[in-house]
Design a protein around this motif. Structure first.
Motif, PDB file in Angstrom:
ATOM      1  N   HIS A 134       5.375 -32.651   8.739  1.00 57.84           N
ATOM      2  CA  HIS A 134       6.669 -33.004   8.273  1.00 57.84           C
ATOM      3  C   HIS A 134       7.228 -33.997   9.420  1.00 57.84           C
ATOM      4  N   THR A 135       7.225 -33.790  10.415  1.00 59.83           N
ATOM      5  CA  THR A 135       7.820 -34.536  11.485  1.00 59.83           C
ATOM      6  C   THR A 135       7.586 -35.593  12.177  1.00 59.83           C
ATOM      7  N   ASP A 137       6.825 -38.792  10.952  1.00 59.49           N
ATOM      8  CA  ASP A 137       7.251 -40.218  11.113  1.00 59.49           C
ATOM      9  C   ASP A 137       8.866 -40.099  12.115  1.00 59.49           C
ATOM     10  N   THR A 138       9.380 -39.116  11.837  1.00 63.03           N
ATOM     11  CA  THR A 138      10.531 -38.638  12.747  1.00 63.03           C
ATOM     12  C   THR A 138      10.493 -38.989  14.317  1.00 63.03           C
ATOM     13  N   ASP A 139       9.305 -38.220  14.676  1.00 65.72           N
ATOM     14  CA  ASP A 139       8.752 -38.248  16.206  1.00 65.72           C
ATOM     15  C   ASP A 139       8.445 -39.458  16.617  1.00 65.72           C
ATOM     16  N   TRP A 141       9.395 -42.573  15.267  1.00 68.30           N
ATOM     17  CA  TRP A 141      10.572 -43.426  15.457  1.00 68.30           C
ATOM     18  C   TRP A 141      11.047 -43.206  16.848  1.00 68.30           C
ATOM     19  N   ALA A 142      11.456 -41.790  17.232  1.00 76.01           N
ATOM     20  CA  ALA A 142      12.039 -41.448  18.164  1.00 76.01           C
ATOM     21  C   ALA A 142      11.209 -42.104  19.638  1.00 76.01           C
ATOM     22  N   ASP A 350      11.086 -49.345   6.935  1.00 74.93           N
ATOM     23  CA  ASP A 350      11.060 -47.930   7.789  1.00 74.93           C
ATOM     24  C   ASP A 350       9.970 -47.378   7.731  1.00 74.93           C
TER      25      ASP A 350
END
Length: 745
Positions: A134-135, A137-139, A141-142, A350
């Protein structure tokens, strides 16, 4: 660069006649024997060449792997010459590395309607669950935001497509290498040059055991495995728009009737197997990419990442498919998907590109390597209770030597966590071959050399080890005295095949191998070879690396042998009896004398004599007389009977016969005499060089200048210390040099 023909001829034991069937099979695939080897040849799978015997497939595999090694050494996956970049290439310009990662997409690949399949018949552990990451994409982009927005501009020259369309996995691998992996590596050269993309060469990298994924991302600084990359065609593995891989996998597993042959289950299980040490991996097809992370028995999976715009699952492949109606339906769906993408203005800002996902996953793995493991828990979860994967020591396992066994890694390598960040977590490497690796393990409480091959890569590795196990059965009367003891063979964790033999001492190709002195060592080497011949077996690869000092016996009953001095003390009340000091190992190319004589059309005595001449020339040492009568072996009397071989060697039965090695001097007798000056000239073609060293053709034997050291002395020149690293014995005792098993490359 050398030609394909020269690469084949450089394999030990091959001649113009023996490679002719391979040349003809390659011609049917479009390879000209007189063309120079290149990336396309290095990506060829040996089993693609039809009509070859196992031996011929192994020869082709050895040549292919040697080419891959040389291309890696030339940094073929990192950079090409300036002229190659300008001619027949397209140059893409970006304002920065960050701009490249956000916007670069490889060209769209079109898969021809050909049949494609996934390796079946591998019974491996499957993940307990495949869950969404679940994380992810967030990981990612960070990590991408850490890169500077500005920075040096990036120009990436991508070679013009070699194939207008891709018809099989080998074509696809080439296209992904040149249009995805190479551009990613080149674009980050000035900004974050911490990894390289390459085909895994023979040998064990940090974090890699027997797994042989199609490509890897590897750290430049420490040669640490970062990401395993497995390539599949979309005919085998495709997740359509509106679905996700975890749901498709769960549905396939529930279908118990067909799950064993389901491509999705097999592909996921294969990558799950490969992440048993380093937990990061990728499955990439001609249309999409999935990033995965293994956490114990659970596999986390990213969303589908299209390589170029959109994903379209193709018409069914296989017998009678695709039909005309199916092709028409697929064509209409492709047109609709392309129009939908164009109407939406292309990929959204995005959404992650494939290169951004690969870079981010490599960065996550780089950080993983620097973290301290918690509680010594590795990725392995093959313990009998099915949990955890902690490195709990298990009781020593005794395996049958006349039938296959089913083992786990924790049984063959007790006490190992398989976490490469923990000292001693991964078994020490003893050697490598193009089909697998050799690791230090333990079987039945004894230190063992364990050969491992990856069953996902096809049947060749298993067939080679099964052949070697059959040869060891013929050598049963001399196991433990003139050849290592066979300790077991079979499957490991379902997806690997193994063969375990007793771990012996240093090879004669190292300085430590001559600790006993020249005369004793040379006589003992001949004794080992003659013992093998009297069992009716031809070794097939006479080289110093295949002769090793015998390990001192583990304490107990018999005499106590000191390999450093060549002496042996007898137990009280027993008559002193001399034990062999040198053993012959690695029987991957061995044959029975009778089979070899029939195949090559020569007399058995000639074949046996030739191997003895090869050893004589390698050692530059003449035995004082024939160390054994060759008539028995030449006639094939002992080729089919272990009992006959035992009788010929004076064995009185039992599991480990106590033999008087022929040719070793008796107490008080002169050990032998050198007759280099009086012996005939060396046999043609026996130069003793390692197989496929830089895959150059064998060098013709040159006359030895007067006074120049030859044979083993010449091989020892050029290094003051042994080339092989020292590895501690599992059971204590002396520190043996790395076991120098034959490399097929």
């Amino acid at each position: 660069m050398v030609t394909i023909r020269e690469a084949l001829l450089s394999v030990v034991g091959e001649s113009a006649a023996s490679i002719q069937p391979i040349v003809e099979a390659l011609a049917e695939l479009g390879f000209d024997e007189h063309e120079q080897v290149g990336t396309a040849f290095s990506l060829l799978e040996a089993d693609q060449a039809a009509g070859l015997t196992v031996r011929q497939q192994l020869t082709l595999k050895a040549a292919i792997q040697a080419v891959a090694v040389d291309l890696g050494a030339r940094s073929a996956t990192r950079a090409v010459s300036e002229s190659e970049l300008i001619t027949g290439s397209i140059t893409y310009s970006f304002t920065s590395a960050r701009d490249f990662l956000r916007n670069y997409e490889p060209r769209r690949l079109e898969l021809l309607p050909s049949a494609s399949s996934q390796t079946m018949g591998v019974k491996c552990q499957v993940p307990s669950a495949v869950e969404p990451w679940h994380t992810f994409d967030t990981d990612c982009w960070a990590l991408l935001r850490v890169l500077p927005e500005g920075g040096p501009p990036v120009k990436v020259a991508v070679r013009a497509p070699k194939f207008a369309t891709v018809s099989n996995e080998n074509n696809l691998q080439f296209e992904l290498l040149t249009h995805l992996l190479q551009p990613l590596e080149l674009a980050l050269t000035e900004t974050d040059d911490f990894f390289q993309a390459l085909s895994p060469a023979p040998g064990v990298k940090k974090g890699m055991t027997s797994a042989r994924s199609d490509f890897v991302l590897q750290s430049r600084a420490n040669n640490e495995l970062l990401v395993a990359i497995e390539v599949k065609t979309s005919a085998v593995f495709c997740v359509p728009k509106g679905s996700n891989l975890p749901d498709m996998y769960a549905a396939a597993v529930k279908d118990t009737k067909n799950s064993k042959n389901n491509n999705i289950v097999k592909c996921v299980s294969q990558l799950f197997s490969y992440l048993d040490v380093v937990p990061f991996g990728v499955v990439v097809t001609d249309q999409q990419l999935f990033c995965m992370r293994r956490e114990g028995t659970v596999l986390l999976c990213s969303p589908s990442i299209p390589l170029a715009g959109y994903v379209l699952c193709l018409a069914k492949r296989g017998r009678g498919h695709p039909r005309a109606a199916e092709l028409q339906e697929a064509s209409s769906a492709a047109t609709a998907a392309r129009k939908e993408l164009e109407a939406s203005g292309g990929r959204s800002a995005d959404s992650l590109t494939a290169v951004a996902a690969l870079y981010s996953l490599a960065k996550m793995s780089q950080r993983w390597w620097t973290q301290q493991p918690s509680g010594g828990v590795g990725q392995h979860s093959n313990s009998s209770d099915g949990g955890g994967g902690t490195a709990a020591s298990k009781p020593a396992t005794l395996l049958p030597t006349d039938a296959e066994s089913e083992c786990t890694s924790s049984q063959l390598f007790p006490g190992r966590s398989f976490d490469p960040r923990v000292p001693g977590g991964v078994p020490p490497s003893l050697g490598s071959a193009c089909l697998g690796v050799v690791l230090q393990g333990a079987v039945g409480g004894r230190a063992a050399a364990v050969k491992l091959v990856d069953l996902w890569r096809g049947p060749e590795g298993k067939e080679a080890l099964q052949h070697e196990a059959r040869i060891y059965q013929l050598l049963r009367p001399v196991q433990g005295t003139h050849v290592p003891e066979l300790l077991g063979f079979g499957t490991c964790d379902g997806w690997q095949y193994f063969l375990a033999t007793s771990l012996e001492g240093p090879a004669l190709s190292s300085e430590e191998g001559w600790a006993l002195g020249e005369e004793v060592t040379c006589a003992a080497a001949f004794a080992a070879l003659d013992a093998v011949h009297r069992c009716g077996v031809l070794h097939g690869d006479i080289a110093l690396r295949n002769f090793v000092l015998a390990a001192p016996p583990a304490g107990g009953g018999g005499g106590k042998q000191d390999w450093r001095s060549g002496s042996q003390e007898a137990s009280s009340g027993q008559q002193a009896q001399r034990q062999p000091l040198v053993l012959l190992l690695d029987f991957g190319l061995a044959q029975s004398v009778a089979e070899a004589a029939e195949e090559q059309g020569e007399e058995p005595a000639e074949l046996i004599g030739r191997e003895r001449m090869e050893l004589r020339d390698l050692l530059d040492w003449e035995p004082p007389s024939s160390l054994l009568p060759l008539a028995a072996a030449a006639s094939g009397t002992y080729a089919s009977s272990g009992a006959g071989a035992a009788a010929a060697l004076g064995g009185g039965g039992g599991d480990r016969p106590q033999l008087q090695p022929p040719g070793l001097p008796s107490p008080g007798e002169a050990p032998g005499r050198s007759a280099a000056a009086s012996r005939p000239g060396s046999p043609a073609g026996s130069d003793g060089a390692g197989p496929l060293s830089a895959f150059l053709p064998p060098r013709p034997l040159q006359p030895r200048p007067h006074g120049r050291p030859g044979g083993w002395r010449q091989q020892q020149q050029g290094f003051a210390r042994p080339r092989t690293s020292l590895a501690p014995r599992v059971d204590g005792g002396f520190r043996a040099s790395r076991l120098s098993l034959r490399r097929l490359t």
